[in-house]
Design a protein around this motif. Structure first.
Motif, PDB file in Angstrom:
ATOM      1  N   ASN A  74       4.360 -17.266  -7.132  1.00 43.78           N
ATOM      2  CA  ASN A  74       4.214 -18.413  -8.041  1.00 43.78           C
ATOM      3  C   ASN A  74       2.754 -18.819  -8.210  1.00 43.78           C
ATOM      4  O   ASN A  74       2.403 -20.006  -8.183  1.00 43.78           O
ATOM      5  N   GLY A  75       1.865 -17.822  -8.365  1.00 40.89           N
ATOM      6  CA  GLY A  75       0.460 -18.104  -8.629  1.00 40.89           C
ATOM      7  C   GLY A  75      -0.364 -18.438  -7.414  1.00 40.89           C
ATOM      8  O   GLY A  75      -1.549 -18.778  -7.551  1.00 40.89           O
ATOM      9  N   ALA A  76       0.200 -18.337  -6.215  1.00 36.78           N
ATOM     10  CA  ALA A  76      -0.547 -18.652  -4.998  1.00 36.78           C
ATOM     11  C   ALA A  76      -0.438 -17.472  -4.034  1.00 36.78           C
ATOM     12  O   ALA A  76       0.502 -16.680  -4.092  1.00 36.78           O
ATOM     13  N   ASP A  77      -1.444 -17.385  -3.130  1.00 33.31           N
ATOM     14  CA  ASP A  77      -1.439 -16.309  -2.149  1.00 33.31           C
ATOM     15  C   ASP A  77      -0.332 -16.551  -1.121  1.00 33.31           C
ATOM     16  O   ASP A  77      -0.307 -17.589  -0.450  1.00 33.31           O
ATOM     17  N   GLU A  78       0.574 -15.573  -0.997  1.00 34.72           N
ATOM     18  CA  GLU A  78       1.637 -15.682   0.009  1.00 34.72           C
ATOM     19  C   GLU A  78       1.195 -15.075   1.332  1.00 34.72           C
ATOM     20  O   GLU A  78       1.426 -15.647   2.398  1.00 34.72           O
ATOM     21  N   LYS A  79       0.562 -13.905   1.276  1.00 32.24           N
ATOM     22  CA  LYS A  79       0.030 -13.294   2.487  1.00 32.24           C
ATOM     23  C   LYS A  79      -1.040 -12.278   2.102  1.00 32.24           C
ATOM     24  O   LYS A  79      -1.064 -11.784   0.977  1.00 32.24           O
ATOM     25  N   LYS A  80      -1.903 -11.987   3.072  1.00 37.47           N
ATOM     26  CA  LYS A  80      -2.960 -11.009   2.856  1.00 37.47           C
ATOM     27  C   LYS A  80      -2.462  -9.647   3.314  1.00 37.47           C
ATOM     28  O   LYS A  80      -2.056  -9.465   4.470  1.00 37.47           O
ATOM     29  N   ILE A  81      -2.511  -8.682   2.412  1.00 36.13           N
ATOM     30  CA  ILE A  81      -2.039  -7.340   2.733  1.00 36.13           C
ATOM     31  C   ILE A  81      -3.069  -6.587   3.569  1.00 36.13           C
ATOM     32  O   ILE A  81      -2.729  -5.893   4.524  1.00 36.13           O
ATOM     33  N   GLY A  82      -4.344  -6.731   3.236  1.00 35.94           N
ATOM     34  CA  GLY A  82      -5.380  -6.036   3.991  1.00 35.94           C
ATOM     35  C   GLY A  82      -6.732  -6.136   3.311  1.00 35.94           C
ATOM     36  O   GLY A  82      -6.866  -6.685   2.210  1.00 35.94           O
ATOM     37  N   GLU A  83      -7.750  -5.617   4.016  1.00 32.26           N
ATOM     38  CA  GLU A  83      -9.124  -5.654   3.498  1.00 32.26           C
ATOM     39  C   GLU A  83      -9.826  -4.371   3.940  1.00 32.26           C
ATOM     40  O   GLU A  83      -9.740  -3.970   5.098  1.00 32.26           O
ATOM     41  N   GLN A  84     -10.547  -3.728   2.983  1.00 30.94           N
ATOM     42  CA  GLN A  84     -11.267  -2.493   3.274  1.00 30.94           C
ATOM     43  C   GLN A  84     -12.596  -2.479   2.525  1.00 30.94           C
ATOM     44  O   GLN A  84     -12.772  -3.195   1.526  1.00 30.94           O
ATOM     45  N   VAL A  85     -13.525  -1.648   3.038  1.00 38.54           N
ATOM     46  CA  VAL A  85     -14.839  -1.467   2.402  1.00 38.54           C
ATOM     47  C   VAL A  85     -14.867  -0.090   1.757  1.00 38.54           C
ATOM     48  O   VAL A  85     -14.458   0.909   2.364  1.00 38.54           O
ATOM     49  N   VAL A  86     -15.361  -0.038   0.505  1.00 38.73           N
ATOM     50  CA  VAL A  86     -15.429   1.213  -0.232  1.00 38.73           C
ATOM     51  C   VAL A  86     -16.821   1.363  -0.823  1.00 38.73           C
ATOM     52  O   VAL A  86     -17.436   0.382  -1.254  1.00 38.73           O
ATOM     53  N   THR A  87     -17.323   2.589  -0.821  1.00 36.25           N
ATOM     54  CA  THR A  87     -18.599   2.904  -1.447  1.00 36.25           C
ATOM     55  C   THR A  87     -18.321   3.703  -2.715  1.00 36.25           C
ATOM     56  O   THR A  87     -17.747   4.797  -2.651  1.00 36.25           O
ATOM     57  N   GLY A  88     -18.687   3.125  -3.846  1.00 32.25           N
ATOM     58  CA  GLY A  88     -18.344   3.726  -5.122  1.00 32.25           C
ATOM     59  C   GLY A  88     -19.059   5.041  -5.389  1.00 32.25           C
ATOM     60  O   GLY A  88     -20.149   5.294  -4.886  1.00 32.25           O
ATOM     61  N   THR A  89     -18.436   5.869  -6.202  1.00 32.76           N
ATOM     62  CA  THR A  89     -19.024   7.130  -6.664  1.00 32.76           C
ATOM     63  C   THR A  89     -18.740   7.274  -8.159  1.00 32.76           C
ATOM     64  O   THR A  89     -17.877   6.586  -8.720  1.00 32.76           O
ATOM     65  N   LYS A  90     -19.476   8.192  -8.783  1.00 30.76           N
ATOM     66  CA  LYS A  90     -19.272   8.410 -10.210  1.00 30.76           C
ATOM     67  C   LYS A  90     -17.873   8.971 -10.487  1.00 30.76           C
ATOM     68  O   LYS A  90     -17.237   8.627 -11.477  1.00 30.76           O
ATOM     69  N   GLU A  91     -17.413   9.833  -9.575  1.00 27.53           N
ATOM     70  CA  GLU A  91     -16.076  10.401  -9.751  1.00 27.53           C
ATOM     71  C   GLU A  91     -14.980   9.408  -9.390  1.00 27.53           C
ATOM     72  O   GLU A  91     -13.852   9.508  -9.873  1.00 27.53           O
ATOM     73  N   GLY A  92     -15.313   8.453  -8.543  1.00 22.97           N
ATOM     74  CA  GLY A  92     -14.338   7.446  -8.133  1.00 22.97           C
ATOM     75  C   GLY A  92     -13.953   7.585  -6.678  1.00 22.97           C
ATOM     76  O   GLY A  92     -13.425   8.611  -6.254  1.00 22.97           O
ATOM     77  N   ALA A  93     -14.267   6.556  -5.876  1.00 25.07           N
ATOM     78  CA  ALA A  93     -13.869   6.512  -4.471  1.00 25.07           C
ATOM     79  C   ALA A  93     -12.587   5.683  -4.352  1.00 25.07           C
ATOM     80  O   ALA A  93     -12.471   4.617  -4.963  1.00 25.07           O
ATOM     81  N   THR A  94     -11.621   6.166  -3.563  1.00 21.06           N
ATOM     82  CA  THR A  94     -10.298   5.543  -3.493  1.00 21.06           C
ATOM     83  C   THR A  94     -10.013   5.044  -2.087  1.00 21.06           C
ATOM     84  O   THR A  94     -10.299   5.729  -1.098  1.00 21.06           O
ATOM     85  N   ILE A  95      -9.454   3.855  -2.004  1.00 20.32           N
ATOM     86  CA  ILE A  95      -8.948   3.309  -0.745  1.00 20.32           C
ATOM     87  C   ILE A  95      -7.476   2.971  -0.945  1.00 20.32           C
ATOM     88  O   ILE A  95      -7.040   2.661  -2.068  1.00 20.32           O
ATOM     89  N   VAL A  96      -6.696   3.052   0.151  1.00 19.07           N
ATOM     90  CA  VAL A  96      -5.235   2.898   0.066  1.00 19.07           C
ATOM     91  C   VAL A  96      -4.791   1.825   1.043  1.00 19.07           C
ATOM     92  O   VAL A  96      -5.202   1.810   2.211  1.00 19.07           O
ATOM     93  N   PHE A  97      -3.936   0.916   0.558  1.00 18.28           N
ATOM     94  CA  PHE A  97      -3.298  -0.109   1.379  1.00 18.28           C
ATOM     95  C   PHE A  97      -1.805   0.220   1.465  1.00 18.28           C
ATOM     96  O   PHE A  97      -1.134   0.335   0.430  1.00 18.28           O
ATOM     97  N   ASP A  98      -1.290   0.380   2.684  1.00 18.11           N
ATOM     98  CA  ASP A  98       0.146   0.629   2.862  1.00 18.11           C
ATOM     99  C   ASP A  98       0.919  -0.666   2.610  1.00 18.11           C
ATOM    100  O   ASP A  98       0.709  -1.666   3.317  1.00 18.11           O
ATOM    101  N   GLU A  99       1.772  -0.619   1.637  1.00 12.82           N
ATOM    102  CA  GLU A  99       2.549  -1.814   1.269  1.00 12.82           C
ATOM    103  C   GLU A  99       3.844  -1.364   0.590  1.00 12.82           C
ATOM    104  O   GLU A  99       3.828  -0.761  -0.490  1.00 12.82           O
ATOM    105  N   ASP A 100       4.981  -1.619   1.240  1.00 11.07           N
ATOM    106  CA  ASP A 100       6.282  -1.315   0.636  1.00 11.07           C
ATOM    107  C   ASP A 100       6.618  -2.404  -0.381  1.00 11.07           C
ATOM    108  O   ASP A 100       7.419  -3.308  -0.127  1.00 11.07           O
TER     109      ASP A 100
END
Length: 233
Positions: A74-100
């Protein structure tokens, strides 16, 4: 022809202003090209039957970005799934959060890059697909009760059926038993003989019967003799 000091000073001043302007323009354009929120993309994906949230950074300048994912309600944060650091690239750097993730769930993806992106969200918020990663098992196809096969009769069933009288036989037996019987009932002595096989009074009865036969025979004999004597006189 010599250049006057006034003209030299003017030229230097103009050159300085042009350099400053160029530096400012290059700085602003450099910041714009170095890293911006438009270079980040978030998706709700599946890995087998498990759900994931994938964030891709296509910043070719190689800035380190902190990415945080929140489940919304309903427009508010219910819970934090996770936090990660990524270093960008021209091809694209990808990070994944496990969340069912559940079908249609909404997530807010926040990006922070010092001096470039100050805690901005990827717009619009991420909405999970309408179909979950894990497919629900279909119920087993059991036949209705009316269509279930009849049980196979056991080997003893015919014997039981043959031993059980039919409805017509039961009716006939009932009719015979209910009809009044005109036959004389068996004597008590006979029933005793049938039950025990012999009676203690059998000899006495036989003796009496024999005596009666002898007496009867004698009476007949004397009667015939008397009748013959009368006819002779």
């Amino acid at each position: 022809m010599s250049i006057s000091r006034r003209n030299a000073r003017r030229s230097v001043r103009i050159l300085g202003l042009a350099s400053a302007s160029a530096a400012l323009v290059l700085g602003v354009s450099g910041q714009a090209l170095a890293c911006n929120i438009g270079e980040f993309k978030a998706e709700a994906t599946c890995k087998g039957e498990k759900g994931q949230i994938t964030v891709t950074d296509r910043d070719f300048s190689g800035q380190k970005a902190t990415v945080s994912v929140f489940l919304e309600n309903n427009g508010a944060d219910e819970k934090k799934i996770g936090e990660q650091v990524v270093t960008g690239t021209k091809e694209g750097a990808t990070i994944v959060f496990d969340e069912d993730w559940a079908p249609g769930a909404v997530y807010r993806v926040n990006v922070n890059v010092p001096r470039f992106i100050d805690n901005k969200n990827i717009e619009p918020n991420l909405t999970a697909p309408a179909t979950a990663c894990k497919k629900e098992e279909s119920p087993s196809q059991t036949p209705p009760a009316s269509e279930s096969p009849a049980p196979t009769p056991s080997a003893s069933a015919p014997a039981e059926d043959s031993a059980t009288p039919s409805a017509s036989e039961s009716s006939a037996a009932g009719a015979v038993s209910e009809a009044p019987s005109n036959a004389p009932s068996a004597a008590i002595g006979d029933s005793n003989l049938a039950e025990t096989g012999a009676n203690s009074n059998t000899g006495l009865i036989a003796g009496v019967a024999g005596a009666l036969v002898v007496v009867g025979g004698g009476a007949v004999y004397f009667g015939m003799r008397r009748r013959g004597a009368k006819s002779g006189s």
